[in-house]
Design a protein around this motif. Structure first.
Motif, PDB file in Angstrom:
ATOM      1  N   MET A 209       0.883  -1.163   0.000  1.00  0.00           N
ATOM      2  CA  MET A 209       0.000   0.000   0.000  1.00  0.00           C
ATOM      3  C   MET A 209       0.924   1.217   0.000  1.00  0.00           C
ATOM      4  O   MET A 209       1.870   1.263   0.808  1.00  0.00           O
ATOM      5  CB  MET A 209      -0.871  -0.071   1.268  1.00  0.00           C
ATOM      6  CG  MET A 209      -1.446   1.244   1.746  1.00  0.00           C
ATOM      7  SD  MET A 209      -2.751   1.880   0.656  1.00  0.00           S
ATOM      8  CE  MET A 209      -2.844   3.576   1.216  1.00  0.00           C
ATOM      9  N   PRO A 210       0.704   2.160  -0.899  1.00  0.00           N
ATOM     10  CA  PRO A 210       1.637   3.287  -1.016  1.00  0.00           C
ATOM     11  C   PRO A 210       1.862   4.040   0.300  1.00  0.00           C
ATOM     12  O   PRO A 210       2.976   4.489   0.569  1.00  0.00           O
ATOM     13  CB  PRO A 210       0.959   4.190  -2.057  1.00  0.00           C
ATOM     14  CG  PRO A 210       0.169   3.247  -2.898  1.00  0.00           C
ATOM     15  CD  PRO A 210      -0.314   2.176  -1.965  1.00  0.00           C
TER      16      PRO A 210
ATOM     17  N   CYS B 125     -10.158   6.904  -2.774  1.00  0.00           N
ATOM     18  CA  CYS B 125      -9.168   6.495  -1.788  1.00  0.00           C
ATOM     19  C   CYS B 125      -8.780   7.683  -0.916  1.00  0.00           C
ATOM     20  O   CYS B 125      -8.467   8.758  -1.423  1.00  0.00           O
ATOM     21  CB  CYS B 125      -7.938   5.958  -2.519  1.00  0.00           C
ATOM     22  SG  CYS B 125      -6.567   5.580  -1.410  1.00  0.00           S
TER      23      CYS B 125
ATOM     24  N   PHE C  89      -6.200   8.206   0.623  1.00  0.00           N
ATOM     25  CA  PHE C  89      -4.796   8.566   0.479  1.00  0.00           C
ATOM     26  C   PHE C  89      -4.521   9.248  -0.859  1.00  0.00           C
ATOM     27  O   PHE C  89      -3.424   9.735  -1.114  1.00  0.00           O
ATOM     28  CB  PHE C  89      -3.933   7.299   0.627  1.00  0.00           C
ATOM     29  CG  PHE C  89      -2.459   7.565   0.697  1.00  0.00           C
ATOM     30  CD1 PHE C  89      -1.932   8.380   1.697  1.00  0.00           C
ATOM     31  CD2 PHE C  89      -1.585   7.007  -0.229  1.00  0.00           C
ATOM     32  CE1 PHE C  89      -0.568   8.641   1.762  1.00  0.00           C
ATOM     33  CE2 PHE C  89      -0.213   7.258  -0.165  1.00  0.00           C
ATOM     34  CZ  PHE C  89       0.292   8.076   0.833  1.00  0.00           C
ATOM     35  N   GLU C  90      -5.529   9.290  -1.723  1.00  0.00           N
ATOM     36  CA  GLU C  90      -5.334   9.748  -3.094  1.00  0.00           C
ATOM     37  C   GLU C  90      -4.622  11.112  -3.201  1.00  0.00           C
ATOM     38  O   GLU C  90      -3.670  11.248  -3.977  1.00  0.00           O
ATOM     39  CB  GLU C  90      -6.678   9.768  -3.838  1.00  0.00           C
ATOM     40  CG  GLU C  90      -6.584   9.986  -5.337  1.00  0.00           C
ATOM     41  CD  GLU C  90      -6.351  11.432  -5.732  1.00  0.00           C
ATOM     42  OE1 GLU C  90      -5.691  11.654  -6.765  1.00  0.00           O
ATOM     43  OE2 GLU C  90      -6.804  12.336  -5.005  1.00  0.00           O
TER      44      GLU C  90
ATOM     45  N   CYS D 256      -0.949  10.552  -2.876  1.00  0.00           N
ATOM     46  CA  CYS D 256      -0.389   9.325  -3.435  1.00  0.00           C
ATOM     47  C   CYS D 256       0.284   9.531  -4.786  1.00  0.00           C
ATOM     48  O   CYS D 256      -0.305  10.103  -5.698  1.00  0.00           O
ATOM     49  CB  CYS D 256      -1.489   8.275  -3.596  1.00  0.00           C
ATOM     50  SG  CYS D 256      -0.836   6.698  -4.172  1.00  0.00           S
TER      51      CYS D 256
ATOM     52  N   LEU E 271       0.876   7.246  -6.914  1.00  0.00           N
ATOM     53  CA  LEU E 271       0.410   6.258  -7.884  1.00  0.00           C
ATOM     54  C   LEU E 271      -1.033   6.474  -8.316  1.00  0.00           C
ATOM     55  O   LEU E 271      -1.597   5.671  -9.054  1.00  0.00           O
ATOM     56  CB  LEU E 271       0.517   4.842  -7.280  1.00  0.00           C
ATOM     57  CG  LEU E 271       1.902   4.337  -6.944  1.00  0.00           C
ATOM     58  CD1 LEU E 271       1.829   2.939  -6.347  1.00  0.00           C
ATOM     59  CD2 LEU E 271       2.771   4.333  -8.180  1.00  0.00           C
ATOM     60  N   SER E 272      -1.627   7.568  -7.856  1.00  0.00           N
ATOM     61  CA  SER E 272      -3.068   7.687  -8.032  1.00  0.00           C
ATOM     62  C   SER E 272      -3.467   7.857  -9.496  1.00  0.00           C
ATOM     63  O   SER E 272      -2.737   8.417 -10.300  1.00  0.00           O
ATOM     64  CB  SER E 272      -3.613   8.848  -7.206  1.00  0.00           C
ATOM     65  OG  SER E 272      -3.500  10.044  -7.925  1.00  0.00           O
TER      66      SER E 272
ATOM     67  N   CYS F 207      -8.761   5.905  -8.598  1.00  0.00           N
ATOM     68  CA  CYS F 207      -8.561   6.187  -7.169  1.00  0.00           C
ATOM     69  C   CYS F 207      -9.434   7.345  -6.712  1.00  0.00           C
ATOM     70  O   CYS F 207      -9.875   7.410  -5.566  1.00  0.00           O
ATOM     71  CB  CYS F 207      -7.102   6.516  -6.898  1.00  0.00           C
ATOM     72  SG  CYS F 207      -5.948   5.315  -7.581  1.00  0.00           S
TER      73      CYS F 207
ATOM     74  N   PRO G  90     -10.727   1.924  -2.535  1.00  0.00           N
ATOM     75  CA  PRO G  90     -10.280   0.532  -2.663  1.00  0.00           C
ATOM     76  C   PRO G  90     -10.552  -0.259  -1.381  1.00  0.00           C
ATOM     77  O   PRO G  90     -10.260   0.228  -0.301  1.00  0.00           O
ATOM     78  CB  PRO G  90      -8.769   0.667  -2.895  1.00  0.00           C
ATOM     79  CG  PRO G  90      -8.398   1.972  -2.271  1.00  0.00           C
ATOM     80  CD  PRO G  90      -9.602   2.860  -2.397  1.00  0.00           C
TER      81      PRO G  90
ATOM     82  N   CYS H 117      -5.561  -0.906  -1.931  1.00  0.00           N
ATOM     83  CA  CYS H 117      -5.013  -0.049  -2.984  1.00  0.00           C
ATOM     84  C   CYS H 117      -5.356  -0.650  -4.337  1.00  0.00           C
ATOM     85  O   CYS H 117      -5.177  -1.842  -4.548  1.00  0.00           O
ATOM     86  CB  CYS H 117      -3.495   0.071  -2.837  1.00  0.00           C
ATOM     87  SG  CYS H 117      -2.721   0.937  -4.219  1.00  0.00           S
ATOM     88  N   HIS H 118      -5.838   0.212  -5.253  1.00  0.00           N
ATOM     89  CA  HIS H 118      -6.148  -0.273  -6.596  1.00  0.00           C
ATOM     90  C   HIS H 118      -4.889  -0.727  -7.333  1.00  0.00           C
ATOM     91  O   HIS H 118      -4.951  -1.503  -8.274  1.00  0.00           O
ATOM     92  CB  HIS H 118      -6.812   0.837  -7.426  1.00  0.00           C
ATOM     93  CG  HIS H 118      -8.155   1.238  -6.916  1.00  0.00           C
ATOM     94  ND1 HIS H 118      -9.180   0.337  -6.758  1.00  0.00           N
ATOM     95  CD2 HIS H 118      -8.641   2.438  -6.507  1.00  0.00           C
ATOM     96  CE1 HIS H 118     -10.250   0.967  -6.277  1.00  0.00           C
ATOM     97  NE2 HIS H 118      -9.943   2.243  -6.117  1.00  0.00           N
ATOM     98  N   HIS H 119      -3.757  -0.171  -6.931  1.00  0.00           N
ATOM     99  CA  HIS H 119      -2.538  -0.374  -7.730  1.00  0.00           C
ATOM    100  C   HIS H 119      -1.410  -1.046  -6.963  1.00  0.00           C
ATOM    101  O   HIS H 119      -0.244  -0.748  -7.179  1.00  0.00           O
ATOM    102  CB  HIS H 119      -2.068   0.981  -8.282  1.00  0.00           C
ATOM    103  CG  HIS H 119      -3.102   1.663  -9.120  1.00  0.00           C
ATOM    104  ND1 HIS H 119      -3.693   1.057 -10.209  1.00  0.00           N
ATOM    105  CD2 HIS H 119      -3.673   2.891  -9.008  1.00  0.00           C
ATOM    106  CE1 HIS H 119      -4.576   1.896 -10.747  1.00  0.00           C
ATOM    107  NE2 HIS H 119      -4.591   3.009 -10.031  1.00  0.00           N
TER     108      HIS H 119
HETATM  109  S1  SF4 Z   1      -5.885   3.351  -4.402  1.00  0.00           S
HETATM  110 FE1  SF4 Z   1      -4.884   4.800  -5.758  1.00  0.00          FE
HETATM  111  S2  SF4 Z   1      -4.675   6.656  -4.532  1.00  0.00           S
HETATM  112 FE2  SF4 Z   1      -5.156   4.986  -3.110  1.00  0.00          FE
HETATM  113  S3  SF4 Z   1      -3.191   4.282  -2.439  1.00  0.00           S
HETATM  114 FE3  SF4 Z   1      -3.706   3.012  -4.197  1.00  0.00          FE
HETATM  115  S4  SF4 Z   1      -2.817   4.086  -5.964  1.00  0.00           S
HETATM  116 FE4  SF4 Z   1      -2.817   5.499  -4.261  1.00  0.00          FE
END
Ligand code: SF4
Ligand SMILES: Nc1ncnc2c1ncn2[C@@H]1O[C@H](COP(=O)(O)OP(=O)(O)O)[C@@H](O)[C@H]1O
Ligand SMILES: [Mg+2]
Lengths: 366, 352
Positions: free
Chosen positions: A272-273, A310, A312-313, A316, A318-319, A323, A328, A342-344
């Motif tokens: 998770m980022p 999210c 955390f978006e 983040c 990676l968003s 997101c 997620p 986390c989606h990613h």
């Molecule tokens: S869901 Fe998207 S915004 Fe949230 S932590 Fe994962 S990559 Fe980052």
């Protein structure tokens, strides 16, 4: 170190046998399901805890880590029924299969302090300055067991001795202010284990202490936990404390768990980022590579107006559009028993150093 | 009250006169007053008891130790925010303890302090622009381009200059620390005393402030006295380190000397007690667990102040104060039985 049961601790809770709850594994002690806590305030509804689920196994140390305001304390206070009246609580907390939140007040009280004990950052919140330590420890026993006061005091002395307080018997007569910060925290540990609990919730128990005293207290806590065969929920913002004592770790962000895994694998392979960002933010104690730190930009969101997607978006690296739109859920990742929200998470799995996603650019603006 | 023993100066003597800042045998005692009518002085808190430090231009000296060991008092006494009981503080060769107020004001342009709690040190009733402008005004540098300079400073520390009319409470903890740093930089100082500048912040925010301080140092050649209790942060940011215990420096040297070859039992215990955010290392870790608490600075132990908690202590430790000198460790250590310990944290780290 010997432990003697005061009377029969099993009698303490005087509660009926439990119905087994579906899905409960044999060594599962506590299961929190979809716990939410919110506080109505003048500015709006503060969503302090937004759906927390986890379980604690017999004798394990579960670390809960997160930054201030992430809901670590509120979620554990909810387990203990210690929240102010204004708090709105939903969800379930199964202790040995029985939902604590549904128990009548009397039975809740019987559980608290005997089966489930708590240690706070500031022992003075739990110790009464006007009573001697001996009186308070004896009272902790007597409120759950019927026995002669003399026997309760014996038990108190035994506990003080166990937590490493010299001349335990004499010190029963002392008042809290006559102890140093570290010694008071030992008294708190003695108080927590005096009724042989199954689980100890420790909320930042060493945060106010100096590092050499912190090491003493953590060592004592682990010794005592092993002596009484209890599990620990260790709540802290300190990843070093977690790394040292937690078997499994749950990372909280904005009122939700965002990653849960065994501690070693989580530190080695965060999925998770936010977790990766935390790791990149702490300097290493053991090398001098001078590698630049990788902070997380911005600050956690307001718990009154949370983003739709999210949480955390906004911080983040990676968003994506996804997101922004959908939050997620906690899901399985590539590792066994390692869940992340986390989606990613695959993007983290695809690189050697997940902290590398975070910025290292100059902080000096022009 | 006089000092009980000669301060250990041997480690520093040869360098006198070469450094930006030189602290020698600094003593700072605070009177303890009785509660009676006369409020007679009944004792002394010996907060700092003979501390010597050097700071060179552009370098970072980390001062590390547990609460109450005298780190902050040392920082304040350097700036004459406390009047030292004894000892000398030289800034660019000038003796600050004897400097007239007026001239001290001029020194404060070059030597600034940043505190731990940015909220307590920023006037809550002042908009941020005014907070940062204040030192410029005090030193008569505002009239000429002041507002532009304030904007520039906000930008420098990574804040939006448009937010200058907001009040401190409208900023997060990390942003407030940036405001504190912007104000300290207003007069283009040569050195900053940073007193636990990141201790109150969450780690993700703390890292941004540490990077900022490093960037500012690179850009302006600033020197830092970085006071902290977090051993990882001190290792990361410092060139040299001084370890304090109960009002005294017990060990000092190059950063890697201290972390790779800690030789004072207290430094060894401190490093072994510090939690590492690395589960693999933690699993292998052998901790030195110290007994008991730090004694009261109002009644410190005779001889070596660490002896009451030291596993190496012998008779001599109670009678003779160990000097802060190099006993063959390669850096000064104040212990009669100083011995390198190469494996406090991570054996793999040690390059023989
Ligand atoms: S869901 Fe998207 S915004 Fe949230 S932590 Fe994962 S990559 Fe980052
Ligand atoms: N009684 C209360 N009324 C309103 N908000 C509260 C109350 N108690 C806690 N909160 C809020 O709940 C959030 C989570 O707090 P907490 O559980 O203490 O976080 P942590 O322990 O992770 O630092 C915070 O935003 C906090 O301000
Ligand atoms: Mg908390």
């Amino acid at each position: 170190m010997s432990m003697s049961d005061p009377a029969h601790p099993e009698d303490a809770t005087t509660t009926p046998p439990l119905d087994a709850v579906d899905g409960r594994t044999s060594d599962e002690l506590l299961r929190v399901e979809d716990l939410t806590v919110s506080f109505p305030t003048d500015d709006g509804l503060v969503q302090a805890v937004r759906g927390v689920s986890y379980s604690v196994r017999e004798r394990e140390v579960l670390g809960i880590v997160g930054e201030s305001g992430s809901g670590k304390s509120v979620s554990s206070m909810a387990l203990m029924g210690l929240l102010p009246k204004s708090a709105r609580v939903t969800g379930s907390v199964y202790f040995r299969g029985r939902d604590v939140l549904q128990l009548r007040e009397k039975h809740q009280r019987a559980l608290r302090g005997s089966r489930i004990a708590m240690i706070f950052q500031d022992p003075m919140t739990a110790l009464n300055p006007v009573y001697s330590i001996g009186d308070q420890l004896a009272e902790a026993v007597l409120s759950h067991h019927t026995m002669p006061r003399k026997k309760a005091l014996d038990r108190a002395a035994e506990m003080l001795d166990m937590v490493g307080i010299p001349q335990a018997r004499e010190r029963l007569r002392n008042y809290p202010h006559e102890f140093s910060g570290g010694m008071r925290q030992r008294v708190m540990i003695a108080m927590a284990v005096i009724n042989n609990p199954d689980i100890i919730i420790a909320d930042e128990p060493t945060t106010a202490l100096d590092v050499t005293v912190q090491a003493q207290i953590l060592e004592t806590l682990i010794e005592v936990k092993d002596a009484v065969n209890a599990a620990i929920i260790m709540i802290t913002h300190d990843l070093g404390v977690i790394a040292g004592i937690a078997d499994r770790t749950l990372v909280m962000y904005a009122g939700k768990p965002v990653e849960v895994a065994e501690t070693g694998p989580m530190f080695a392979n965060p999925r998770m980022p936010y977790t990766a960002g935390l790791m990149g933010s702490i300097p290493s104690l053991e090398d001098s590579t001078n590698e630049r730190l990788r902070p997380i930009k911005g600050t956690p969101p307001s718990l009154i107006s949370l983003p739709i997607g999210c949480a955390f978006e906004p911080r983040c690296p990676l968003s994506t559009a996804e997101c922004l739109e959908t939050e997620p859920p906690l899901t399985e990742t590539d590792k066994p028993d390692h869940v992340a929200a986390c989606h990613h998470w695959q993007k983290l799995a695809a690189v050697d150093d997940p902290t590398a996603y975070f910025r290292t650019e100059s902080e000096v603006g022009r | 009250m006089t000092q009980t023993s000669p301060a250990p100066v041997s480690a520093h003597d040869e360098h006198v006169g070469e450094h930006l800042l030189e602290v020698r045998d600094l003593v700072m005692h605070f009177p303890i007053r009785g509660s009676g009518f006369l409020r007679r002085v009944v004792g002394q808190v010996q907060a700092v008891s003979g501390v010597s430090l050097d700071l060179d231009a552009g370098e970072t000296l980390g001062v590390v130790g547990e609460s109450g060991c005298g780190k902050s008092t040392t920082g304040r006494a350097i700036l004459q925010l406390h009047t030292p009981t004894a000892g000398s503080v030289r800034w660019e060769g000038k003796e600050l303890t004897e400097l007239p107020k007026q001239e001290m004001q001029a020194v404060r342009r070059d030597l600034q302090i940043v505190f731990q709690d940015p909220y307590a040190s920023l006037n809550p009733k002042m908009p941020v622009n005014d907070i940062i402008a204040e030192p410029l005004k005090v030193h008569g540098r505002y009239k000429d381009g002041g507002p532009a300079r304030v904007k520039e400073l906000l930008q420098l520390v990574g804040l939006n200059p448009e937010h200058g009319n907001r009040y401190p409470h409208e900023f997060s903890g990390g942003q407030r620390q940036r405001i504190g740093i912007a104000r300290a930089l207003a007069l283009q100082p040569k050195a900053l005393i940073l007193d636990e500048p990141v201790s109150a912040l969450d780690v993700s925010v703390q890292a941004g402030i540490i990077n900022l301080l490093e960037d500012l140092q690179d850009e302006f050649g600033l020197a830092y006295v970085f006071i902290a209790h977090d051993l990882s942060v001190v290792r990361h940011i410092s060139d040299r380190v001084a370890v304090m215990y109960l009002g005294k420096v017990v060990e000092t040297g190059e950063r890697d000397e201290i972390y790779r070859r800690p030789s004072h039992p207290y430094t060894q215990a401190l490093l072994s007690a510090a939690p590492s955010a690395n589960p693999e290392i933690e699993a292998k870790r052998e901790r030195i667990i110290l007994e008991g608490d730090v004694p009261s600075p109002a009644d410190p132990p005779s001889g070596c102040r660490f002896r009451t908690r030291c596993w190496k202590a012998e008779e001599i430790c109670a009678t003779e104060e160990p000097e802060l000198v190099d006993r063959g460790q390669g850096h000064p250590v104040a212990c009669h039985f100083a011995e390198e310990l190469l494996e406090v944290i991570n054996p793999d780290d040690v390059t023989p």
